[in-house]
Design a protein around this motif. Structure first.
Motif, short mmCIF file in Angstrom:
data_model
loop_
_atom_site.label_atom_id
_atom_site.label_comp_id
_atom_site.label_asym_id
_atom_site.label_seq_id
_atom_site.Cartn_x
_atom_site.Cartn_y
_atom_site.Cartn_z
N LEU A 1 19.48 -7.94 54.29
CA LEU A 1 18.85 -6.62 54.28
C LEU A 1 17.37 -6.64 54.64
O LEU A 1 16.89 -5.75 55.34
CB LEU A 1 19.03 -5.96 52.91
CG LEU A 1 20.39 -5.35 52.61
CD1 LEU A 1 20.40 -4.72 51.22
CD2 LEU A 1 20.77 -4.31 53.65
N ARG B 1 21.28 -5.93 63.91
CA ARG B 1 20.60 -7.21 63.74
C ARG B 1 21.43 -8.23 64.50
O ARG B 1 22.46 -8.68 64.04
CB ARG B 1 20.52 -7.59 62.26
CG ARG B 1 19.93 -8.97 62.00
CD ARG B 1 20.15 -9.37 60.56
NE ARG B 1 19.71 -10.73 60.31
CZ ARG B 1 20.45 -11.81 60.53
NH1 ARG B 1 21.67 -11.69 61.05
NH2 ARG B 1 19.98 -13.01 60.26
N LEU C 1 30.34 -5.99 52.37
CA LEU C 1 28.97 -5.74 51.93
C LEU C 1 28.28 -7.04 51.51
O LEU C 1 27.07 -7.19 51.67
CB LEU C 1 28.98 -4.75 50.77
CG LEU C 1 29.46 -3.33 51.10
CD1 LEU C 1 29.51 -2.49 49.82
CD2 LEU C 1 28.56 -2.67 52.13
N ALA D 1 34.36 -7.05 57.95
CA ALA D 1 33.01 -7.25 57.41
C ALA D 1 32.94 -6.74 55.98
O ALA D 1 33.60 -5.76 55.63
CB ALA D 1 31.98 -6.54 58.28
N TRP E 1 16.16 -6.44 62.01
CA TRP E 1 16.92 -5.19 62.04
C TRP E 1 16.19 -4.14 62.89
O TRP E 1 14.96 -4.05 62.87
CB TRP E 1 17.09 -4.62 60.64
CG TRP E 1 18.12 -5.31 59.79
CD1 TRP E 1 17.89 -6.21 58.80
CD2 TRP E 1 19.54 -5.13 59.84
NE1 TRP E 1 19.07 -6.61 58.23
CE2 TRP E 1 20.10 -5.97 58.85
CE3 TRP E 1 20.39 -4.36 60.63
CZ2 TRP E 1 21.48 -6.04 58.62
CZ3 TRP E 1 21.75 -4.44 60.41
CH2 TRP E 1 22.29 -5.27 59.43
N LEU F 1 17.47 -0.78 56.25
CA LEU F 1 18.75 -0.11 55.99
C LEU F 1 18.63 0.83 54.80
O LEU F 1 19.14 1.96 54.83
CB LEU F 1 19.84 -1.15 55.75
CG LEU F 1 21.28 -0.60 55.71
CD1 LEU F 1 22.25 -1.60 56.34
CD2 LEU F 1 21.72 -0.28 54.29
N THR G 1 25.27 -7.99 64.53
CA THR G 1 25.69 -7.24 63.35
C THR G 1 25.31 -5.78 63.52
O THR G 1 24.15 -5.45 63.79
CB THR G 1 25.00 -7.80 62.09
OG1 THR G 1 25.32 -9.18 61.96
CG2 THR G 1 25.47 -7.06 60.85
N LEU H 1 31.26 -0.19 58.83
CA LEU H 1 31.17 -1.60 59.17
C LEU H 1 32.35 -2.01 60.04
O LEU H 1 33.39 -1.34 60.05
CB LEU H 1 31.17 -2.46 57.90
CG LEU H 1 29.84 -2.75 57.21
CD1 LEU H 1 29.19 -1.48 56.70
CD2 LEU H 1 30.05 -3.74 56.07
N VAL I 1 25.76 -1.79 61.79
CA VAL I 1 26.12 -0.94 60.65
C VAL I 1 25.67 0.47 60.99
O VAL I 1 24.56 0.66 61.50
CB VAL I 1 25.41 -1.40 59.35
CG1 VAL I 1 25.78 -0.48 58.20
CG2 VAL I 1 25.74 -2.85 59.03
N GLU J 1 28.35 -9.75 52.94
CA GLU J 1 27.79 -10.40 54.12
C GLU J 1 26.53 -9.68 54.60
O GLU J 1 25.65 -10.30 55.21
CB GLU J 1 28.83 -10.43 55.24
CG GLU J 1 30.07 -11.24 54.91
CD GLU J 1 31.19 -11.02 55.91
OE1 GLU J 1 32.19 -11.77 55.85
OE2 GLU J 1 31.09 -10.10 56.74
N ILE J 2 26.45 -8.38 54.35
CA ILE J 2 25.31 -7.58 54.82
C ILE J 2 24.11 -7.71 53.88
O ILE J 2 22.97 -7.83 54.32
CB ILE J 2 25.71 -6.10 54.94
CG1 ILE J 2 26.86 -5.93 55.96
CG2 ILE J 2 24.51 -5.23 55.32
CD1 ILE J 2 26.48 -6.33 57.36
#
Length: 320
Positions: free
Chosen positions: A171, A142, A164, A162, A176, A125, A145, A158, A147, A166-167
């Motif tokens: 990473l 992912r 950040l 949702a 991903w 990301l 998920t 997002l 983005v 949680e993301i």
């Protein structure tokens, strides 16, 4: 090293009790393949795979909905013979398990991994955010998920609800994948699914809180000042960081001096410096005169007072 567990959302619609039960068992068995499955009724969005059965006409409508959303389907059809994406009515738990593994394995593949290998230590990301390519929109996936990275507006799109926070813990997950998008595809397929916008600045400060090791360190002794107040989400930044950030906005500091003035650990202040540098907000001033911490009884500037009022802070608590 073990393969990371991949997380998927499998939706279902039109299944009778027998096939619904077998689907549930088949999903639970996928943990042996390091696939964690969240099973849910089909709601028209946010799924990696739709398992559908029942009336053929209703099934066709559901399959078209899934195709529109870019969701793969597995159909359980009376009188059908087994084929990719199709199982006959009465399919066993083993049959369903094997078909799920194949379909979800394809969903989890990164389509451009061979063409654009990620540099060691740089999450996919973050690499997309720094991409110099002409494409400005990237869909990062992912499991369920999703983005969208928009380098033109320096923002992330997002899903509703949702955050950040949680993301960021995900990473550096190897599951991903990244796909370039054109503006029309984003507008027609993803703008309504991913309506929440977060700035790159907010992401970097959230990383500084939860995964600071993912950010490059700033050299010790560097003096820094923020070019402007960062775009922050109150859910992703602790209240104790706000006054140090305000001080960085008001004047140039070294991390040692700012830590002493704010009563924060030096490592924490270094993380703030890394977030500021990574987000492009840092104005480096190597020869700046270092501000001395003020005694607790002196008045703060109007800006510091505004920050304290805005976020409901005790101004005196932020001082050493």
């Amino acid at each position: 090293m073990n393969t990371p567990i991949r997380h998927f959302r499998v939706a279902h619609a039109g299944l009778d009790l027998l096939h619904g039960t077998r689907l549930k068992l088949a999903c639970s068995l996928l943990l042996a393949e390091r696939m964690d499955i969240r099973l849910q009724p089909w709601n028209g969005e946010q799924a990696d795979l739709l398992v559908v059965g029942g009336d053929p006409s209703a099934m066709a409508v559901l399959q078209q909905q899934a195709r529109t959303q870019g969701v793969a389907t597995l159909r359980i059809v009376r009188g059908a013979t087994a084929a990719p994406g199709v199982l006959p009515h009465g399919a066993s738990v083993r049959d369903i398990n094997q078909e799920l593994a194949g379909l979800l394995g394809a969903v989890g593949e990164a389509p451009d991994a061979a063409e654009h290998p990620a540099p060691a230590g740089m999450p996919l990301l973050l690499r997309a955010m720094q991409s110099p390519a002409t494409a400005s929109l990237y869909l990062l996936q992912r499991g369920a998920t999703r983005v969208v990275v928009d380098t033109a507006t320096r923002s992330l799109a997002l899903p509703t609800g949702a955050s950040l926070s949680e993301i960021v813990p995900l990473l550096d997950d190897l599951a991903w994948s990244s796909t370039p998008l054109d503006a029309d595809t984003f507008q027609h397929q993803y703008v309504y699914l991913l309506p929440r916008r977060h700035s790159f600045e907010a992401l970097y400060f959230c990383i500084a809180r939860h995964r600071p090791q993912l950010l490059p360190a700033v050299a010790a002794g560097t003096s820094m000042q923020l070019l402007h107040w960062p775009d922050l989400d109150h859910r992703d930044v602790p209240a104790s960081w706000l006054l140090p950030i305000a001080r960085l906005h008001a004047a140039s500091w070294t991390s040692t001096a700012l830590a002493a003035a704010s009563g924060l650990p030096h490592d924490t202040v270094q993380f703030l410096f890394s977030a500021a540098a990574s987000s492009g907000l840092a104005k480096h001033q190597e020869n700046a005169v270092l501000p001395s911490p003020r005694p607790a009884g002196l008045r703060d500037s109007r800006f510091l007072t505004w920050v304290a009022r805005r976020f409901g802070l005790d101004l005196q608590a932020g001082r050493a």
